[in-house]
Design an enzyme around this catalytic site. Structure first.
Site, PDB file in Angstrom:
ATOM      1  N   SER A   1     -23.228 -10.447 -17.470  1.00 42.18           N
ATOM      2  CA  SER A   1     -24.124  -9.886 -16.462  1.00 42.18           C
ATOM      3  C   SER A   1     -23.370  -8.942 -15.539  1.00 42.18           C
ATOM      4  CB  SER A   1     -24.759 -10.996 -15.626  1.00 42.18           C
ATOM      5  OG  SER A   1     -25.404 -10.407 -14.510  1.00 42.18           O
TER       6      SER A   1
ATOM      7  N   GLU B   1     -50.292 -18.733  -1.740  1.00 45.38           N
ATOM      8  CA  GLU B   1     -48.917 -19.253  -1.689  1.00 45.38           C
ATOM      9  C   GLU B   1     -48.913 -20.772  -1.629  1.00 45.38           C
ATOM     10  OE1 GLU B   1     -46.294 -17.614  -2.845  1.00 45.38           O
ATOM     11  OE2 GLU B   1     -46.562 -16.112  -1.279  1.00 45.38           O
ATOM     12  N   HIS B   2     -48.052 -21.362  -2.439  1.00 44.14           N
ATOM     13  CA  HIS B   2     -47.963 -22.820  -2.567  1.00 44.14           C
ATOM     14  C   HIS B   2     -49.296 -23.418  -3.030  1.00 44.14           C
ATOM     15  CE1 HIS B   2     -43.847 -23.359  -1.141  1.00 44.14           C
ATOM     16  NE2 HIS B   2     -44.079 -22.318  -0.361  1.00 44.14           N
TER      17      HIS B   2
ATOM     18  N   SER C   1     -35.925 -13.473  -9.369  1.00 42.35           N
ATOM     19  CA  SER C   1     -34.915 -12.958 -10.299  1.00 42.35           C
ATOM     20  C   SER C   1     -34.683 -13.946 -11.442  1.00 42.35           C
ATOM     21  CB  SER C   1     -33.615 -12.643  -9.571  1.00 42.35           C
ATOM     22  OG  SER C   1     -33.160 -13.772  -8.873  1.00 42.35           O
TER      23      SER C   1
ATOM     24  N   ASP D   1     -44.593 -17.606 -11.128  1.00 43.84           N
ATOM     25  CA  ASP D   1     -43.584 -16.556 -11.299  1.00 43.84           C
ATOM     26  C   ASP D   1     -43.506 -16.085 -12.747  1.00 43.84           C
ATOM     27  OD1 ASP D   1     -43.176 -17.224  -8.694  1.00 43.84           O
ATOM     28  OD2 ASP D   1     -41.278 -18.262  -9.038  1.00 43.84           O
TER      29      ASP D   1
ATOM     30  N   GLU E   1     -37.206 -23.732 -16.133  1.00 45.62           N
ATOM     31  CA  GLU E   1     -37.018 -23.914 -14.695  1.00 45.62           C
ATOM     32  C   GLU E   1     -37.118 -25.407 -14.328  1.00 45.62           C
ATOM     33  OE1 GLU E   1     -35.810 -21.811 -11.797  1.00 45.62           O
ATOM     34  OE2 GLU E   1     -36.970 -20.514 -13.116  1.00 45.62           O
TER      35      GLU E   1
ATOM     36  N   GLY F   1     -36.372 -14.284  -3.230  1.00 49.46           N
ATOM     37  CA  GLY F   1     -37.742 -14.774  -3.422  1.00 49.46           C
ATOM     38  C   GLY F   1     -38.594 -13.814  -4.242  1.00 49.46           C
TER      39      GLY F   1
HETATM   40  C1  GLA Z   1     -41.915 -20.256  -5.815  1.00 50.79           C
HETATM   41  C2  GLA Z   1     -42.308 -21.024  -7.066  1.00 50.79           C
HETATM   42  C3  GLA Z   1     -43.767 -20.725  -7.448  1.00 50.79           C
HETATM   43  C4  GLA Z   1     -44.703 -20.929  -6.259  1.00 50.79           C
HETATM   44  C5  GLA Z   1     -44.160 -20.229  -5.007  1.00 50.79           C
HETATM   45  C6  GLA Z   1     -44.968 -20.549  -3.775  1.00 50.79           C
HETATM   46  O1  GLA Z   1     -41.917 -18.887  -6.064  1.00 50.79           O
HETATM   47  O2  GLA Z   1     -41.458 -20.693  -8.133  1.00 50.79           O
HETATM   48  O3  GLA Z   1     -44.138 -21.527  -8.549  1.00 50.79           O
HETATM   49  O4  GLA Z   1     -44.923 -22.297  -6.021  1.00 50.79           O
HETATM   50  O5  GLA Z   1     -42.813 -20.560  -4.757  1.00 50.79           O
HETATM   51  O6  GLA Z   1     -46.242 -20.032  -3.879  1.00 50.79           O
END
Ligand code: GLA
Length: 394
Positions: free
Chosen positions: A67, A33-34, A129, A174, A162, A126
């Site tokens: 939608s 994560e991150h 979507s 994502d 994005e 989170g």
């Molecule tokens: C969001 C971002 C991803 C990633 C996560 C954290 O989902 O869209 O690119 O950085 O946070 O891991």
């Protein structure tokens, strides 16, 4: 909701019944994560909840989109020759951005489309979507216009939407998870090189439980960008002595030797998370491949602790859910998933103990936070594709 209800709606909105059906999943992140924007590894998986799109080509230049998740907004209409971001077009800016960059990159899209969307991923939870809408749109344009688009290229276009069209400075995780997902597999992705490998998710007697805090993620974007820039500052300080491109290039040993170069304590904690989390992600792959689920669970828990103490992106809601899960018999491991600051956590839960576990976590959460969490059992499904006509999981 049944697929037939979507076709009824398509007919009612567009007065047409010749459409094709597409689907893109949402995603969870198992661990890592991150780390994506730090050039490290991530380990996401695409889930069987996601976004459906029913779509047909038009003869003129109009794009019409509707939608079922935002019915109050009604039909959003624009023209193929005007693909600028428009605040009033709300959620439709995601597909619009996809269309814009596909056209800019020279993909031959000559006419407009009618599209009906329906998503069963909770918004703002989170589970990505927005990337799901991007990728389902990318695939429907690809298929309706007989284009040949390399899937990783489509993933990168999603990220571009994005970053440049919507203005959220997110990494590639994502869109990659959603574009490249595979049934019953996690994807170990090196975000620096985009090398990846699938790892079968053989969870034995366990399943993945998603726990939604139901907390609105108001500060999410600004805090997200703040963390990114903290990592960039830490990297700059390390680069004064070290020849590294990203925090994801560092081993934990190298970090310990050189961390004194980061003079600010907070920046040091942020960098520590990025480096150790990257290492944990690689260890998690090894644990999973060798069937060592206990070690896998331990790594998930360590990931959450680091996100709570060093990266500081959890908050009381996520911590309450995860810590409640940790204290239950039959939970292999639990952690927040995604950007944090609200949203969802995941837990690996023993199947036959699940009802008791969920009930206990539910009670602790409501008592501490004052409102309810939601729980979903998920399966890991394929990435974005034309829907094959099988029964959808609503
Ligand atoms: C969001 C971002 C991803 C990633 C996560 C954290 O989902 O869209 O690119 O950085 O946070 O891991």
């Amino acid at each position: 909701m049944q697929l037939s209800q979507l076709s009824d709606k398509f007919r009612a909105v567009f007065n047409e019944s010749d459409y094709r059906t597409f689907f893109a999943p949402g995603r969870i992140n198992l661990i890592g994560e991150h780390t994506d924007y730090n050039g490290g590894h991530v380990f996401p998986a695409s889930i069987t909840k996601g976004t459906f799109a029913l779509a047909r080509k038009r003869d003129d230049q109009k794009i019409r989109m509707y939608s079922m998740n935002f019915e109050q907004v009604g039909v959003i209409e624009f023209e193929l020759n005007n693909l600028e971001y428009d605040k009033q077009h709300d959620w439709a800016n995601y597909p619009k951005g996809m269309l814009r960059y596909l056209c800019e990159k020279g993909y031959d899209i000559q006419t407009g489309v009618d599209v009906l969307y329906y998503g069963n991923i909770p918004n703002g939870a989170g589970l990505s979507s927005s990337a799901s809408i991007e990728l389902v749109s990318g695939v429907l344009f690809e298929k309706l216009f007989n284009l040949t688009i390399d899937r990783v290229e489509l993933v990168k276009i999603g990220q571009l939407v994005e970053n440049k069209f919507i203005g959220v400075n997110s990494g590639i995780m994502d869109q990659f998870a959603i574009g490249m997902g595979k049934e019953n597999s996690g994807i170990l992705l090196n975000c620096d090189t985009l090398a990846y490998e699938y790892a079968p998710l053989d969870l034995d007697e366990h399943f993945i439980l998603i726990m939604n805090t139901n907390k609105r993620r108001e500060l999410a974007d600004s805090k997200y960008n703040e963390r990114r820039s903290e990592c960039e500052q830490a990297l700059k300080q390390l680069q004064q002595k070290l020849d590294i491109k990203a925090l994801g290039n560092m081993s934990t040993t190298q970090f310990e030797q050189h961390k004194h170069l980061i003079t600010n304590e907070i920046l040091q904690k942020r960098a520590k998370h990025a480096v150790y989390e990257n290492e944990r992600t690689l260890q998690a792959l090894v644990a999973l491949k060798s069937g060592n689920l206990a070690e896998f669970g331990r790594l998930l828990n360590a990931s959450h602790t680091s996100l709570r103490n060093d990266y500081e992106v959890t908050g009381i809601e996520l911590d309450t859910l995860v810590e409640a899960a940790w204290s239950q018999d039959g939970v292999l491991g639990a952690r927040m998933t995604g950007a944090g600051f609200g949203g969802c956590a995941i837990a690996f839960v023993e199947k036959n103990k699940a009802p008791k576990i969920i009930k206990a976590i539910e009670e602790i959460y409501e008592k501490t936070i004052g409102y309810k969490a939601s729980f979903y059992e998920v399966s890991i499904g394929d990435g974005a594709k034309e829907w094959d006509g099988g029964p959808p999981t609503f």
